[in-house]
Design an enzyme around this catalytic site. Structure first.
Site, PDB file in Angstrom:
ATOM      1  N   ASP A 106       0.821  -1.207   0.000  1.00  0.00           N
ATOM      2  CA  ASP A 106       0.000   0.000   0.000  1.00  0.00           C
ATOM      3  C   ASP A 106       0.855   1.258   0.000  1.00  0.00           C
ATOM      4  OD1 ASP A 106      -2.394   1.350   0.025  1.00  0.00           O
ATOM      5  OD2 ASP A 106      -2.813   1.055   2.147  1.00  0.00           O
ATOM      6  N   LYS A 189     -10.515   7.792  10.181  1.00  0.00           N
ATOM      7  CA  LYS A 189     -10.478   8.088   8.755  1.00  0.00           C
ATOM      8  C   LYS A 189      -9.024   8.026   8.305  1.00  0.00           C
ATOM      9  CE  LYS A 189      -9.851  10.891   5.848  1.00  0.00           C
ATOM     10  NZ  LYS A 189      -8.972  10.887   4.616  1.00  0.00           N
ATOM     11  N   GLU A 192      -6.375   8.683   2.223  1.00  0.00           N
ATOM     12  CA  GLU A 192      -7.039   8.172   1.023  1.00  0.00           C
ATOM     13  C   GLU A 192      -6.128   7.276   0.195  1.00  0.00           C
ATOM     14  OE1 GLU A 192      -6.960  11.859  -1.988  1.00  0.00           O
ATOM     15  OE2 GLU A 192      -7.466  12.426   0.072  1.00  0.00           O
ATOM     16  N   GLU A 263      -0.203  16.755  15.051  1.00  0.00           N
ATOM     17  CA  GLU A 263       1.194  16.422  14.748  1.00  0.00           C
ATOM     18  C   GLU A 263       1.376  16.698  13.269  1.00  0.00           C
ATOM     19  OE1 GLU A 263       4.380  14.382  13.346  1.00  0.00           O
ATOM     20  OE2 GLU A 263       3.053  12.727  13.863  1.00  0.00           O
ATOM     21  N   GLY A 265       3.775  19.020   9.990  1.00  0.00           N
ATOM     22  CA  GLY A 265       4.983  18.877   9.194  1.00  0.00           C
ATOM     23  C   GLY A 265       6.250  19.182   9.963  1.00  0.00           C
ATOM     24  N   CYS A 297       7.818  12.903   8.733  1.00  0.00           N
ATOM     25  CA  CYS A 297       7.734  14.272   9.246  1.00  0.00           C
ATOM     26  C   CYS A 297       8.848  14.571  10.235  1.00  0.00           C
ATOM     27  CB  CYS A 297       6.371  14.524   9.875  1.00  0.00           C
ATOM     28  SG  CYS A 297       5.886  13.311  11.114  1.00  0.00           S
ATOM     29  N   LYS A 465       5.981  25.443  17.243  1.00  0.00           N
ATOM     30  CA  LYS A 465       5.853  26.337  16.084  1.00  0.00           C
ATOM     31  C   LYS A 465       4.840  25.748  15.079  1.00  0.00           C
ATOM     32  CE  LYS A 465      10.350  26.831  15.107  1.00  0.00           C
ATOM     33  NZ  LYS A 465      11.601  27.441  14.590  1.00  0.00           N
ATOM     34  N   GLY A 468       2.789  21.916  15.068  1.00  0.00           N
ATOM     35  CA  GLY A 468       1.613  21.445  15.782  1.00  0.00           C
ATOM     36  C   GLY A 468       1.708  21.573  17.281  1.00  0.00           C
TER      37      GLY A 468
END
Length: 492
Positions: A106, A189, A192, A263, A265, A297, A465, A468
């Site tokens: 995936d 969720k 996608e 959380e 970039g 990240c 910053k 997050g």
């Protein structure tokens, strides 16, 4: 694709990922929506399967199921929840091969990485929070009036978990495990592009004894995520994704005053001081920017190296990086797989083009690898960029390393802190005092010394910053899934 790759693909085209079904209320339901979304194998660009594109009716059903299951799960004793979560960890290990297959096909993740990092970490997350489920306690408080005062830590209710494409198994478990440990129910969720492990985990959670409705999975794109943010039946949002989307998510959630953990970039710097063990430092630098094909990240895409080592380090990197095995993720020798989607590959190409326009020198890489129709990009090292170049300041999210030099410790810290992000940072030095001194000055939620990506469910991480707020992992990762209630009983 290799024969092993064909075997992995066949492992995910099974009834539990039957096209068009969602996991709601402990059952596989055909989605009310007729929309479908293709899931693509990034190593070949071919369609693996399709999943449902959920709509408002599907989301309502999932939230209703979670709300219906909440009271029973919240009242379940912590020790019972702990046993169930520990059983989840056991089933993850028992079904390791399936999860490795799903995650690799995936995401395009090398199977060795999926097995040693993703699946192993997911099991450890549930195991860790199974222990904490037994200690969600309040405290007594001494006050001057004649009374008995105490606090209770209670679950929030229904948690909406929205997770990204790059570490779907780990970053969903890091939310679902503490949410369940605290007594919440969940509507998940997944991204996608990479929804398959979320669907398989729904089956695993049910097998482990998680009651019907406690965890629900709805697949789809941004519209489903926004509907989850807005849904009046959702009490908290746990989000991991880009800073751009995170800002939009926080704004939407704020309209109903939902608590949110974000959380987002990152664009971490790896600092190599003149006294560093160079062999160890080079290994840390390479790991920091090629891990998960740079789609991390907390990766380290900015190298800051002392001027006295600059040319030597570039020479070593030009040889070492080109030799890192890149290719079929189903080959156990592969270290770098494909990018997860075509648009991510194109984004990397855009930033490398920007670097060239800004006068950057390509030390190695700088182009696609044409291999079987997959989304491959050669690991790339770029020198000679000014600090204000977009290729330095912005998150590329691919296997690209920019290299800058510094002369003093103060200059290194200033450069490291010069971007809008603050998720991770790191340094290589043999000076213990310097390690502590610099770590204290770096603006980041986690700082690594003499290695990279040292993560454990007991050690919290999160951003400052534009990266997050809130923390995942550790006891700190459990707190956002609880609320404090005070009880004061008169003794007069």
């Amino acid at each position: 694709m290799s024969e092993s790759g064909e075997r992995y693909v066949s492992a995910v085209t099974r009834p539990h990922i039957e096209p068009g079904r969602l996991f709601i209320g402990g059952q596989w339901r055909v989605a009310e929506s007729k929309g479908r979304r293709d899931v693509v194998d990034p190593s070949t660009g071919t369609v693996i399967t399709t999943v449902a594109e959920a709509d408002a009716a599907d989301l309502d059903a999932a939230v209703d199921a979670a709300r219906g299951a909440f009271e029973g799960w919240a009242r379940t004793p912590g020790r019972v929840r702990a046993r169930i979560l520990h059983r989840v960890a056991d089933v993850i290990r028992e079904r390791e091969d399936e999860l490795v297959a799903v995650e690799s096909v995936d995401v395009g993740k090398p199977v060795t990485l999926s097995r040693a990092v993703d699946v192993a970490t997911a099991a450890e997350e549930y195991e860790y929070y199974s222990a904490l489920a037994q200690s969600v306690d309040g405290a007594t408080r001494q006050i001057p009036v004649p009374s008995h005062a105490y606090t209770r830590r209670e679950p929030l209710g229904v948690v909406g978990a929205i997770t990204p494409f790059n570490f779907p198994l780990i970053l969903s478990s890091s939310k679902i495990a503490p949410a369940l440990a605290a007594g919440n129910t969940v509507v998940h969720k997944p991204a996608e592009d990479t929804p398959l492990s979320a669907l398989l985990m729904a089956e695993i959670l049910a097998e482990a004894g998680v009651p019907d409705g406690v965890v629900n999975v709805v697949t789809g794109g941004g519209a489903v995520g926004e509907a989850l943010l807005r849904h009046p039946g959702v009490d908290k949002i746990a989000f991991t994704g880009s800073t751009r989307v995170g800002k939009l998510a926080a704004a939407v959630a704020s309209q109903s005053l939902k608590p949110v953990t974000m959380e987002l970039g990152g664009n971490a710097a790896q600092i190599v001081f003149e006294d560093a063990d160079l062999d160890k430092a080079i290994g840390s630098v390479i790991k920091g920017f090629v891990f998960n094909t740079g789609q991390f990240c907390m990766g380290g895409p900015r190298l800051l190296v002392h001027r006295s080592l600059h040319d030597t380090v570039l020479e070593i990197l030009s040889q070492a990086v080109a030799g890192v095995p890149l290719g079929d993720p189903f080959d156990p020798a592969t270290v770098i797989g494909p990018m997860t989607a075509a648009r991510h590959l194109e984004n990397v190409e855009t930033y490398v083009a920007i670097a060239r326009e800004d006068g950057g020198r390509i030390v190695t890489g700088g182009e696609r690898l044409e291999l079987g129709g997959g989304y491959y990009y050669k690991p790339t090292v770029i020198a000679g960029l000014a600090n204000d170049s977009r290729a330095v300041q912005e998150e590329i999210f691919g296997p690209v390393l920019t290299v800058q030099s510094f002369d003093t410790e103060d200059e290194a810290v200033e450069l490291a802190n010069s971007t809008a992000y603050g998720l991770a940072s790191g340094l290589c030095t043999n000076d213990l005092a310097r390690a502590h001194r610099v770590a204290a000055r770096l603006q980041a939620g986690i700082v690594w010394v003499n290695d990279w990506a040292m993560l454990d469910p007991a050690v919290p991480f999160g951003g400052v910053k534009q990266s997050g707020y809130g923390r995942e992992y550790g006891p700190e990762g459990l707190e956002p899934y609880t609320k404090v209630k005070s009880v004061v009983i008169s003794l007069a």
